[in-house]
Structure formats: structure tokens, C-alpha cells
Write an enzyme that holds these catalytic residues in place. Structure first.
Site, mmCIF file in Angstrom:
data_model
loop_
_atom_site.group_PDB
_atom_site.id
_atom_site.type_symbol
_atom_site.label_atom_id
_atom_site.label_comp_id
_atom_site.label_asym_id
_atom_site.label_seq_id
_atom_site.Cartn_x
_atom_site.Cartn_y
_atom_site.Cartn_z
ATOM 1 C CG HIS A 41 40.308 38.386 41.482
ATOM 2 N ND1 HIS A 41 41.191 39.133 40.734
ATOM 3 C CD2 HIS A 41 39.180 38.287 40.731
ATOM 4 C CE1 HIS A 41 40.610 39.472 39.595
ATOM 5 N NE2 HIS A 41 39.385 38.981 39.575
ATOM 6 C CD GLN A 223 35.046 42.217 35.760
ATOM 7 O OE1 GLN A 223 35.699 43.053 35.159
ATOM 8 N NE2 GLN A 223 34.941 42.236 37.067
ATOM 9 N N GLY A 413 43.493 22.423 43.180
ATOM 10 C CA GLY A 413 42.913 22.781 44.477
ATOM 11 C C GLY A 413 43.058 24.276 44.675
HETATM 12 P P1 GDP Z 1 38.701 34.604 40.030
HETATM 13 O O1 GDP Z 1 37.623 35.609 40.073
HETATM 14 O O2 GDP Z 1 39.069 34.219 38.629
HETATM 15 O O3 GDP Z 1 39.912 34.971 40.838
HETATM 16 O O4 GDP Z 1 38.103 33.274 40.688
HETATM 17 P P2 GDP Z 1 37.185 33.194 42.029
HETATM 18 O O5 GDP Z 1 38.064 33.393 43.203
HETATM 19 O O6 GDP Z 1 35.993 34.036 41.907
HETATM 20 O O7 GDP Z 1 36.662 31.711 41.919
HETATM 21 C C1 GDP Z 1 37.513 30.610 41.862
HETATM 22 C C2 GDP Z 1 37.184 29.697 43.050
HETATM 23 O O8 GDP Z 1 37.811 28.451 42.835
HETATM 24 C C3 GDP Z 1 37.738 30.206 44.359
HETATM 25 O O9 GDP Z 1 36.890 29.789 45.399
HETATM 26 C C4 GDP Z 1 39.096 29.516 44.448
HETATM 27 O O10 GDP Z 1 39.532 29.352 45.807
HETATM 28 C C5 GDP Z 1 38.773 28.195 43.847
HETATM 29 N N1 GDP Z 1 39.874 27.531 43.130
HETATM 30 C C6 GDP Z 1 40.885 28.068 42.389
HETATM 31 N N2 GDP Z 1 41.626 27.100 41.809
HETATM 32 C C7 GDP Z 1 41.059 25.918 42.179
HETATM 33 C C8 GDP Z 1 41.357 24.556 41.870
HETATM 34 O O11 GDP Z 1 42.245 24.233 41.120
HETATM 35 N N3 GDP Z 1 40.531 23.624 42.448
HETATM 36 C C9 GDP Z 1 39.486 23.953 43.268
HETATM 37 N N4 GDP Z 1 38.757 22.970 43.764
HETATM 38 N N5 GDP Z 1 39.194 25.224 43.565
HETATM 39 C C10 GDP Z 1 39.964 26.189 43.013
HETATM 40 P P1 IMO Z 2 35.900 38.048 38.505
HETATM 41 O O1 IMO Z 2 37.003 39.056 38.330
HETATM 42 C C1 IMO Z 2 32.006 36.534 37.223
HETATM 43 C C2 IMO Z 2 29.114 39.438 35.706
HETATM 44 C C3 IMO Z 2 27.890 39.700 36.545
HETATM 45 C C4 IMO Z 2 26.891 40.069 35.478
HETATM 46 C C5 IMO Z 2 27.736 40.838 34.465
HETATM 47 C C6 IMO Z 2 27.690 42.344 34.640
HETATM 48 O O2 IMO Z 2 35.694 37.614 39.902
HETATM 49 O O3 IMO Z 2 36.047 36.931 37.522
HETATM 50 P P2 IMO Z 2 28.554 44.085 36.458
HETATM 51 O O4 IMO Z 2 28.591 44.032 37.945
HETATM 52 O O5 IMO Z 2 29.897 44.203 35.834
HETATM 53 O O6 IMO Z 2 27.577 45.094 35.951
HETATM 54 O O7 IMO Z 2 27.951 42.657 36.003
HETATM 55 O O8 IMO Z 2 29.068 40.391 34.667
HETATM 56 N N1 IMO Z 2 30.410 39.623 36.417
HETATM 57 C C7 IMO Z 2 31.190 38.616 36.813
HETATM 58 N N2 IMO Z 2 31.006 37.288 36.744
HETATM 59 N N3 IMO Z 2 33.159 37.028 37.725
HETATM 60 C C8 IMO Z 2 33.371 38.365 37.769
HETATM 61 O O9 IMO Z 2 34.569 38.892 38.134
HETATM 62 C C9 IMO Z 2 32.349 39.228 37.333
HETATM 63 N N4 IMO Z 2 32.210 40.570 37.274
HETATM 64 C C10 IMO Z 2 31.033 40.789 36.695
HETATM 65 O O10 IMO Z 2 27.509 38.559 37.260
HETATM 66 O O11 IMO Z 2 26.417 38.914 34.836
HETATM 67 MG MG MG Z 3 35.708 35.833 40.904
#
Ligand code: GDP
Ligand code: IMO
Ligand code: MG
Length: 423
Positions: A41, A223, A413
Site C-alpha cells: 500500500h 488485495q 495523483g
Molecule cells: P493499494 O495496494 O491499493 O494501496 O495500491 P498500490 O499502492 O499498490 O498501487 C497504487 C499506485 O498508484 C501507487 O503507486 C500509488 O502511489 C498510485 N496512486 C494512487 N492514487 C493515484 C492517482 O490518483 N493517480 C496516480 N497517478 N497514481 C495514484
Molecule cells: P494489495 O493489497 C495485487 C495477487 C498475486 C497473485 C495472487 C496470489 O497491494 O492490493 P499471494 O501472494 O496472495 O499468494 O498471491 O494474488 N496479489 C495481489 N495483487 N495487489 C495485492 O495486494 C495482491 N496480493 C496478492 O499477484 O496473483
Molecule cells: Mg498494492
């Protein structure tokens, strides 16, 4: 007294961390209810970027309590890395980070088993993050697991050895893979010393007492709903209930305590790892979404698969979660597209349907797309939703109608301040 929930409506990485960090301000407590260090996250504050895996995304807000719930699987090694990163950033989490005694532990052999299991699947591999999630939940449901509370037991080492030996018996059945168990084990025992210094709680009592006192709680999902063990694209899923039902079992919160279910969805769609993805774009448009959206995994760095937003998929997860409002993230990633496509229906078995078929794995699904005009300009400078280009608002309005659910905010963003209410 209320619990609101934030969770992902697609295949993860919807931007949950950013939204939780932004909204945490309005709550007394942020609680993670499932998953483990497979989550990544990302939060951007004042130019600095943080990635949390196990620690809830409310940790950057002073005075807010963060709870790692019983539904989470915790790896002391990743946990300590996160704690050290926060210490380096000057975040004093110690008095505000609580861990459920009932959360299960990931031990090094869980990661070993994860790697062995994936290797044995060959082309059919799930694309797991290899953090030991599946094996740790298998031990939980198989009634063999070790829990955070066990770290304080005088016979913890004996318990650890017993589960390790069970794992080694299984590992011998799998093809050989490289894993330095001695080194990982040494790290594990060093890390649990630090984890033991955290405050362990009977979190179900702690949380319900807080609710009785009128406290506001935000439950943070990991996830996405399409990775849910029951309702996701099985077997290409994770090993926990990522939908709102997981809040009840993962925190000990009764269903009638839940108020808002806030579903997070990107303005397009991504997936990392294997498995069905009906609107995936394998062409230069998909490549453009990946490049502009920086779609590379926050946990593993893997490129994320990209495609257009998928209405049948979102209707499904809105239904499963009881979503009361949707937040659309990454709208800015569509800034340079003249045309934006929206999958409104699926075509399969000679019919048009919005229902996801049971045999979604292996079935040819042809999405029916509706083309919409893009706004073809940067959203970067806008500081209110109403001021945004009409075509951007039209896109949001159309999504709202198709999803039959209120879109309460849009994000333009990664930074904390780039989030705007639509009302
Ligand atoms: P999460 O797992 O749901 O918390 O999401 P992640 O952090 O794995 O992936 C979201 C990505 O998008 C991160 O690199 C954030 O910094 C970025 N992000 C979140 N909101 C925005 C947005 O509105 N615009 C852009 N360009 N990036 C964003
Ligand atoms: P956040 O919280 C995206 C995907 C893995 C794989 C499948 C099973 O950042 O959104 P695991 O490690 O649980 O055995 O993987 O689930 N996966 C995710 N994909 N965001 C995640 O978490 C994920 N956590 C697991 O890529 O396909
Ligand atoms: Mg993520």
C-alpha cells in the site's frame, strides 16, 4: 459508534493505501482485517513515498490507533523491515500500533513452501507474491498454525520446531528450489525479539470496547475483491476473504456495526499475476496504461497487466461487498487518451450477459465496449471536481450510472491532497 470499510473492487492495487491515509483523519482507529505482506500500500506525503505491507495505512496520522487484526497473517521479518523504515522516517508508531494475539504467523518455511508449490505448478502457477500467504492460511485452517500470542509462550521454540518439521516433510515432496533456511531462521528469531516489544491485544475485545465508547473505526482491506478466496477468479486468487465479510471474521466486528462500505476502483483496470482478465489489453494501449500509470507491483516490482474498466466485474464486486460509495482513483492516467473504452457487457456462449460465469478460467469472454471521449488534457492543476473538464466529469457520471452506485470522490495523483469530493 460505527465501522466504515475501505476495500479494493478489482484485482488489488486500486490505491487503497492512499485513500485510507487520507480518510484516516476522521477516525479513531484503522484496522487491517486480512491478508499479509502480499499487500503493498503506497502513500505519498510531502514528496516522500512509503510502502506498507502489514502495518495499517493510518500510521502516518498522529493520535490514530492502528490495529493488525486476527485475520491477518504476519511475517516478523517483513514487519521489522517496515518498522525500521517508519523509525527512519521519524514516525513514532510504538504507542499506536497494536497486534491481535490471534493473528497467525508466517514462518520462513511458509515462504519456502510457497515457492515450492508455485514451481511445481509450472505454467499453471498463480503468480503468487511468494510471501508465504497460502501456506500460512493453510496451516490456520488446517489447525496447525502459530499465532502472535504464541510468541510469549515459554515453549515457543518447541512449537516453531514442530511446525517447521511438518513443513520440511512436505518440502521434500516438491522439486528442489534454492532457499537458505538457516539464514532465514536466524533472521526470523532476531526479528521476533523486536516484534515481541509491540503491544499485543485481544483485538476483538479492544475493538468492540472502542465501539461501545462511541469510537469511529476504519477497516482497511488488502488485495481486491476479485482475489477473494470464495468469489474471485479461483484458483488465481489469494487465500483470504478480501470482501466486506472478511471484516467480521478478521476483526470480530458484527455485521450490524458496519456503516459505509467504500469501494476503491481505478479508472481503468490492472491485475498482477496469472488468471483471467477479460478486458486486458495486450497491445500498445495496454503498454501506455502501464507506462503512464507506473503499473509495477509495490511488493514484487512485477509489471501489472492493464486493460479498460470492466462494468460487469465491478457490478459483481459492488454486489458482494454491499458497496455504498465508490472512489475512482488514477483518473489522471487517462489524461492523454483521446478515446476511453468501457466494457459494459460480456459476450460468451453466444449470449450477452453482465454475469461472470463459473468457468471464467479458460472461457473466452469478449467484452462489449462503449467508447467515450477522453478529455485529452492534464488534470494536474485542478483543485476541485467541479472545475475539472466536462468530459472527465462525463466519464465519472457514466460510470456512476452504469454502476448504479454513488461515486463520492475521484483521485488525480498519488499525493495525499489529490483527492476530490464529487458532491
Ligand atoms: P493499494 O495496494 O491499493 O494501496 O495500491 P498500490 O499502492 O499498490 O498501487 C497504487 C499506485 O498508484 C501507487 O503507486 C500509488 O502511489 C498510485 N496512486 C494512487 N492514487 C493515484 C492517482 O490518483 N493517480 C496516480 N497517478 N497514481 C495514484
Ligand atoms: P494489495 O493489497 C495485487 C495477487 C498475486 C497473485 C495472487 C496470489 O497491494 O492490493 P499471494 O501472494 O496472495 O499468494 O498471491 O494474488 N496479489 C495481489 N495483487 N495487489 C495485492 O495486494 C495482491 N496480493 C496478492 O499477484 O496473483
Ligand atoms: Mg498494492
Amino acid at each position: 459508534m460505527a465501522v466504515d470499510v475501505i476495500l479494493g473492487l478489482q484485482w488489488g492495487d486500486e490505491g487503497k493505501g492512499k485513500i485510507v491515509d487520507y480518510l484516516a483523519d476522521k477516525y479513531d482507529m484503522v484496522c487491517r482485517f486480512q491478508g499479509g505482506p502480499n499487500a503493498g500500500h503506497t502513500i505519498k506525503i510531502d514528496g516522500a513515498k512509503y510502502v506498507l505491507h502489514t502495518i495499517p495505512s493510518g500510521i502516518f496520522r498522529e493520535d490514530i490507533i492502528n490495529v493488525i487484526g486476527n485475520g491477518v497473517v504476519l511475517d516478523p521479518i517483513t514487519m521489522v523491515k517496515e518498522m525500521e523504515a517508519l523509525e527512519k522516517a521519524g514516525v513514532n508508531f510504538w504507542p499506536r500500533l497494536l497486534v491481535s494475539r490471534k493473528a497467525h504467523l508466517i514462518v520462513p518455511t511458509h515462504r519456502y513452501l510457497d515457492a515450492a508449490s508455485e514451481a511445481s505448478k509450472g505454467l499453471g502457477k498463480i503468480g503468487s507474491t511468494l510471501k508465504g500467504i497460502g501456506p500460512a492460511y493453510m496451516d490456520k485452517t488446517g489447525r496447525n498454525g502459530l499465532r502472535v500470542g504464541d510468541l510469549m509462550a515459554p515453549d515457543f521454540e518447541a512449537k516453531y520446531t514442530s511446525i517447521k518439521e511438518k513443513h520440511m516433510g512436505l518440502i521434500r515432496l516438491y522439486p528442489e528450489i534454492a532457499f537458505d533456511l538457516d539464514a532465514e531462521e536466524q533472521k526470523f528469531f532476531e526479528c521476533i525479539e523486536k516484534v515481541r516489544k509491540l503491544k499485543f491485544v485481544n483485538s476483538e475485545y479492544y475493538i468492540n470496547q472502542a465501539l461501545d465508547e462511541g469510537k469511529q473505526i476504519l477497516a482497511e482491506g488488502a488485495q481486491g475483491s476479485m482475489l477473494d478466496i470464495d468469489f474471485g477468479t479461483y484458483p488465481f486468487v489469494t487465500s483470504s476473504n478480501t470482501i466486506s465479510a472478511g471484516v467480521c471474521s478478521g476483526l470480530g466486528i458484527a455485521p450490524n456495526k458496519i456503516r459505509e462500505v467504500i469501494g476503491i476502483a481505478k479508472a481503468y483496470c490492472t491485475r498482477v499475476g496469472s488468471g483471467p482478465f477479460p478486458t486486458e489489453l495486450l497491445d500498445e494501449t495496454g503498454e501506455k496504461l502501464r507506462t503512464v500509470g507506473s503499473e509495477f507491483g509495490a511488493t514484487t516490482g512485477r509489471p501489472r497487466r492493464c486493460g479498460w474498466i470492466d462494468i460487469p466485474q465491478l457490478l459483481y464486486t459492488i454486489m458482494l461487498n454491499g458497496v455504498t460509495q465508490v472512489i475512482i482513483t488514477k483518473l489522471d492516467v487517462l489524461d492523454t487518451f483521446d478515446t476511453i473504452e468501457v466494457a459494459t457487457d460480456y459476450r460468451y456462449d453466444n449470449l450477452i450477459s453482465q454475469e461472470l460465469p463459473f468457468d471464467i478460467v479458460g472461457k473466452q469472454i469478449d467484452p462489449v465496449f462503449r467508447a467515450m471521449d477522453g478529455w485529452a488534457s492534464s488534470l494536474d492543476s485542478y483543485r476541485s471536481y467541479d472545475a475539472m473538464p466536462e468530459k472527465a466529469r462525463n466519464y465519472i457520471n457514466s460510470l456512476e450510472q452504469l454502476l448504479k452506485t454513488r461515486i463520492s470522490m475521484v483521485s488525480t495523483g498519488p499525493e495525499r491532497e489529490k483527492l476530490f469530493g464529487t458532491a
